[in-house]
Motif scaffolding. Structure first.
Motif, PDB file in Angstrom:
ATOM      1  N   ASP A   1       0.870  -1.182   0.000  1.00 18.94           N
ATOM      2  CA  ASP A   1       0.000   0.000   0.000  1.00 18.94           C
ATOM      3  C   ASP A   1       0.900   1.223   0.000  1.00 18.94           C
ATOM      4  O   ASP A   1       1.693   1.378  -0.915  1.00 18.94           O
ATOM      5  CB  ASP A   1      -0.938  -0.059   1.211  1.00 18.94           C
ATOM      6  N   GLY A   2       0.790   2.096   0.974  1.00 17.11           N
ATOM      7  CA  GLY A   2       1.711   3.209   1.032  1.00 17.11           C
ATOM      8  C   GLY A   2       1.065   4.527   1.341  1.00 17.11           C
ATOM      9  O   GLY A   2      -0.036   4.607   1.884  1.00 17.11           O
ATOM     10  N   GLN A   3       1.757   5.603   0.981  1.00 15.67           N
ATOM     11  CA  GLN A   3       1.370   6.956   1.339  1.00 15.67           C
ATOM     12  C   GLN A   3       0.805   7.712   0.141  1.00 15.67           C
ATOM     13  O   GLN A   3       1.334   7.616  -0.968  1.00 15.67           O
ATOM     14  CB  GLN A   3       2.578   7.719   1.892  1.00 15.67           C
ATOM     15  N   GLY A   4      -0.268   8.465   0.388  1.00 14.70           N
ATOM     16  CA  GLY A   4      -0.858   9.261  -0.676  1.00 14.70           C
ATOM     17  C   GLY A   4      -1.546  10.490  -0.116  1.00 14.70           C
ATOM     18  O   GLY A   4      -1.536  10.731   1.102  1.00 14.70           O
ATOM     19  N   PHE A   5      -2.154  11.268  -1.006  1.00 12.26           N
ATOM     20  CA  PHE A   5      -2.799  12.520  -0.608  1.00 12.26           C
ATOM     21  C   PHE A   5      -4.187  12.639  -1.221  1.00 12.26           C
ATOM     22  O   PHE A   5      -4.455  12.136  -2.314  1.00 12.26           O
ATOM     23  CB  PHE A   5      -1.959  13.713  -1.061  1.00 12.26           C
ATOM     24  N   ALA A   6      -5.055  13.345  -0.509  1.00  8.33           N
ATOM     25  CA  ALA A   6      -6.391  13.685  -1.013  1.00  8.33           C
ATOM     26  C   ALA A   6      -6.710  15.103  -0.569  1.00  8.33           C
ATOM     27  O   ALA A   6      -6.183  15.600   0.439  1.00  8.33           O
ATOM     28  CB  ALA A   6      -7.452  12.714  -0.496  1.00  8.33           C
TER      29      ALA A   6
ATOM     30  N   GLY B   1       3.037  26.013   3.709  1.00 12.74           N
ATOM     31  CA  GLY B   1       1.995  26.981   3.995  1.00 12.74           C
ATOM     32  C   GLY B   1       0.612  26.394   4.168  1.00 12.74           C
ATOM     33  O   GLY B   1      -0.326  27.118   4.518  1.00 12.74           O
ATOM     34  N   LEU B   2       0.459  25.097   3.948  1.00 15.35           N
ATOM     35  CA  LEU B   2      -0.844  24.450   4.052  1.00 15.35           C
ATOM     36  C   LEU B   2      -0.987  23.715   5.384  1.00 15.35           C
ATOM     37  O   LEU B   2      -0.002  23.519   6.112  1.00 15.35           O
ATOM     38  CB  LEU B   2      -1.038  23.462   2.896  1.00 15.35           C
ATOM     39  N   THR B   3      -2.212  23.305   5.687  1.00 16.00           N
ATOM     40  CA  THR B   3      -2.485  22.486   6.872  1.00 16.00           C
ATOM     41  C   THR B   3      -2.765  21.068   6.417  1.00 16.00           C
ATOM     42  O   THR B   3      -3.672  20.835   5.610  1.00 16.00           O
ATOM     43  CB  THR B   3      -3.692  23.032   7.657  1.00 16.00           C
ATOM     44  N   VAL B   4      -1.970  20.125   6.923  1.00 14.50           N
ATOM     45  CA  VAL B   4      -2.057  18.733   6.506  1.00 14.50           C
ATOM     46  C   VAL B   4      -2.642  17.902   7.643  1.00 14.50           C
ATOM     47  O   VAL B   4      -2.125  17.914   8.766  1.00 14.50           O
ATOM     48  CB  VAL B   4      -0.676  18.171   6.121  1.00 14.50           C
TER      49      VAL B   4
ATOM     50  N   PRO C   1       6.547  26.837   6.735  1.00 12.71           N
ATOM     51  CA  PRO C   1       6.360  25.385   6.899  1.00 12.71           C
ATOM     52  C   PRO C   1       4.881  25.017   6.904  1.00 12.71           C
ATOM     53  O   PRO C   1       4.028  25.838   7.254  1.00 12.71           O
ATOM     54  CB  PRO C   1       6.995  25.098   8.265  1.00 12.71           C
ATOM     55  N   TYR C   2       4.591  23.816   6.495  1.00 11.51           N
ATOM     56  CA  TYR C   2       3.214  23.321   6.596  1.00 11.51           C
ATOM     57  C   TYR C   2       2.907  23.002   8.052  1.00 11.51           C
ATOM     58  O   TYR C   2       3.797  22.734   8.858  1.00 11.51           O
ATOM     59  CB  TYR C   2       2.982  22.095   5.712  1.00 11.51           C
ATOM     60  N   ASP C   3       1.625  23.052   8.379  1.00  9.81           N
ATOM     61  CA  ASP C   3       1.150  22.729   9.728  1.00  9.81           C
ATOM     62  C   ASP C   3       0.584  21.315   9.708  1.00  9.81           C
ATOM     63  O   ASP C   3      -0.163  20.957   8.787  1.00  9.81           O
ATOM     64  CB  ASP C   3       0.073  23.728  10.153  1.00  9.81           C
ATOM     65  N   VAL C   4       0.950  20.493  10.672  1.00 11.84           N
ATOM     66  CA  VAL C   4       0.486  19.103  10.738  1.00 11.84           C
ATOM     67  C   VAL C   4      -0.554  18.962  11.836  1.00 11.84           C
ATOM     68  O   VAL C   4      -0.284  19.277  13.002  1.00 11.84           O
ATOM     69  CB  VAL C   4       1.651  18.129  11.005  1.00 11.84           C
TER      70      VAL C   4
ATOM     71  N   GLY D   1     -12.891  22.574   5.813  1.00 15.14           N
ATOM     72  CA  GLY D   1     -11.880  23.556   5.465  1.00 15.14           C
ATOM     73  C   GLY D   1     -10.886  23.878   6.548  1.00 15.14           C
ATOM     74  O   GLY D   1     -10.087  24.813   6.415  1.00 15.14           O
ATOM     75  N   ARG D   2     -10.890  23.132   7.627  1.00 19.67           N
ATOM     76  CA  ARG D   2      -9.905  23.356   8.689  1.00 19.67           C
ATOM     77  C   ARG D   2      -8.570  22.711   8.359  1.00 19.67           C
ATOM     78  O   ARG D   2      -7.551  22.998   8.982  1.00 19.67           O
ATOM     79  CB  ARG D   2     -10.453  22.832  10.027  1.00 19.67           C
ATOM     80  N   SER D   3      -8.569  21.817   7.375  1.00 20.33           N
ATOM     81  CA  SER D   3      -7.350  21.236   6.822  1.00 20.33           C
ATOM     82  C   SER D   3      -7.413  21.374   5.305  1.00 20.33           C
ATOM     83  O   SER D   3      -8.502  21.388   4.718  1.00 20.33           O
ATOM     84  CB  SER D   3      -7.216  19.754   7.197  1.00 20.33           C
ATOM     85  N   ASP D   4      -6.251  21.472   4.684  1.00 21.44           N
ATOM     86  CA  ASP D   4      -6.203  21.648   3.231  1.00 21.44           C
ATOM     87  C   ASP D   4      -6.016  20.337   2.480  1.00 21.44           C
ATOM     88  O   ASP D   4      -6.431  20.209   1.322  1.00 21.44           O
ATOM     89  CB  ASP D   4      -5.043  22.578   2.854  1.00 21.44           C
ATOM     90  N   VAL D   5      -5.377  19.388   3.115  1.00 22.13           N
ATOM     91  CA  VAL D   5      -5.036  18.137   2.448  1.00 22.13           C
ATOM     92  C   VAL D   5      -4.907  17.036   3.484  1.00 22.13           C
ATOM     93  O   VAL D   5      -4.574  17.300   4.645  1.00 22.13           O
ATOM     94  CB  VAL D   5      -3.718  18.299   1.634  1.00 22.13           C
ATOM     95  N   VAL D   6      -5.209  15.798   3.093  1.00 22.93           N
ATOM     96  CA  VAL D   6      -5.062  14.626   3.956  1.00 22.93           C
ATOM     97  C   VAL D   6      -3.946  13.745   3.420  1.00 22.93           C
ATOM     98  O   VAL D   6      -3.855  13.505   2.208  1.00 22.93           O
ATOM     99  CB  VAL D   6      -6.373  13.811   4.019  1.00 22.93           C
TER     100      VAL D   6
END
Length: 317
Positions: A161-166, A184-187, A213-216, A232-237
């Motif tokens: 499997d592995g790592q990805g983004f949505a 600059g995004l929230t992950v 830096p991005y925020d985690v 909208g409290r996070s930009d990407v998963v």
């Protein structure tokens, strides 16, 4: 036979919340803020496959012979399962029955080895330490095989499997080939995961590039993670490739971005376990008798097939 004894009603409620989030958004208008048009249990039940692909598995004497004598004698194994969202592991709407790829593989291996699996639900971040203490014999939870984890944990692989983004469909993100794309995004990601580790270890890339830096944001509850993205409290998963693909199919307001890194996924054991050879033989037995492919087909994860099971292979770079 497999018994399931959840440790707390809170863990069960968390998994049901995550499943309900997927089901509710699937029946909505496609608005990522979360408009819905169906009740959770009925919708969730319609989305989770329940085909029986395990009951026909027969014992493999050659694999069972590899078990330690004391395990063969007692005939049971204590398994800790992390439960979140499909296709990995989740609850059916009855709030008791577990379903998922991890559940099917563990049950099938148990039958191949002639063992009864005593399953206890535990939080993802608690399972690996508990294996080292001897509380459980084996753990499941889409545990990716990394060189860091191999220092203290043994693995027997069963999928890749592995790592990805949505992200939401209105996001300008298209593909994340470098973590600098996240500056600059929230992950949003799961607590105690390889995703959290990857993000934290590489936050410096943004600073070195002269960017913010991005925020985690980490979540123990998968349902809360998706709500954070939808509102909208996070930009990407950042999460598992299979989990993201499944979730995006259920949520019209979201999009799968890309695969970032592939990882082998395995049953987890304490370091030096004598159980690994038997588990590897059992997984390979399932590949030969067709059960392996039936499980992948049921959960729509055919691209995650591996050629053969391995014991703690090096991390895929």
């Amino acid at each position: 036979m497999t018994t399931t004894t959840p440790r707390t009603t809170a863990l069960r409620a968390t998994a049901l919340l995550a499943t309900a989030v997927l089901a509710l958004t699937a029946c909505g208008s496609g608005d990522p803020s979360g408009g819905t048009g169906a009740t959770g249990p009925a919708a969730a039940q319609a989305k989770i496959p329940t085909t029986d692909v395990v009951s026909g598995v027969t014992k493999d004497p050659a694999a069972a012979k590899l078990l330690p004598a004391d395990v063969r004698e007692r005939g049971t194994l204590a398994l800790a399962a992390s439960v979140g969202t499909p296709p990995g592991a989740t609850y059916l709407p009855d709030g008791t029955t577990l379903a998922g790829e991890d559940i099917d593989f563990a049950d099938a291996v148990g039958k191949a080895l002639g063992l009864r699996i005593h399953r206890e639900v535990a939080s993802f971040e608690a399972i690996l330490p508990a294996l080292g203490s001897g509380k459980y014999d084996v753990g499941t939870g889409n545990f990716g095989v990394t060189d860091e984890r191999r220092r203290t944990i043994d693995f027997v692989t069963y999928i890749n499997d592995g790592q990805g983004f949505a992200a939401r469909k209105d996001s300008p993100l298209k593909k994340v080939t470098s973590l600098k794309r996240l500056c600059g995004l929230t992950v949003a990601t799961g607590a105690g995961t390889t995703f959290e580790a990857t993000l934290e270890q590489n936050r410096h890339l943004c600073t070195e590039a002269g960017r913010k830096p991005y925020d985690v944001k980490t979540f123990a509850e998968q349902g809360a993670l998706w709500i954070s993205l939808q509102q909208g409290r996070s930009d990407v998963v950042m999460s598992t490739i299979n989990g993201l693909r499944y979730a995006v199919k259920q949520q019209p307001g979201l999009k799968f971005l890309n695969e970032f890194k592939r990882l082998d996924v395995g049953f987890a054991f304490k370091k030096g376990t004598p159980l690994a050879p038997a588990f590897r033989a059992a997984v390979n037995h399932l590949k030969k008798d067709g059960t392996y492919d039936r499980i992948l087909k049921k959960w729509g994860t055919g691209p995650s097939a591996i050629k053969s099971s391995q014991i703690s292979p090096p991390e895929i770079k």
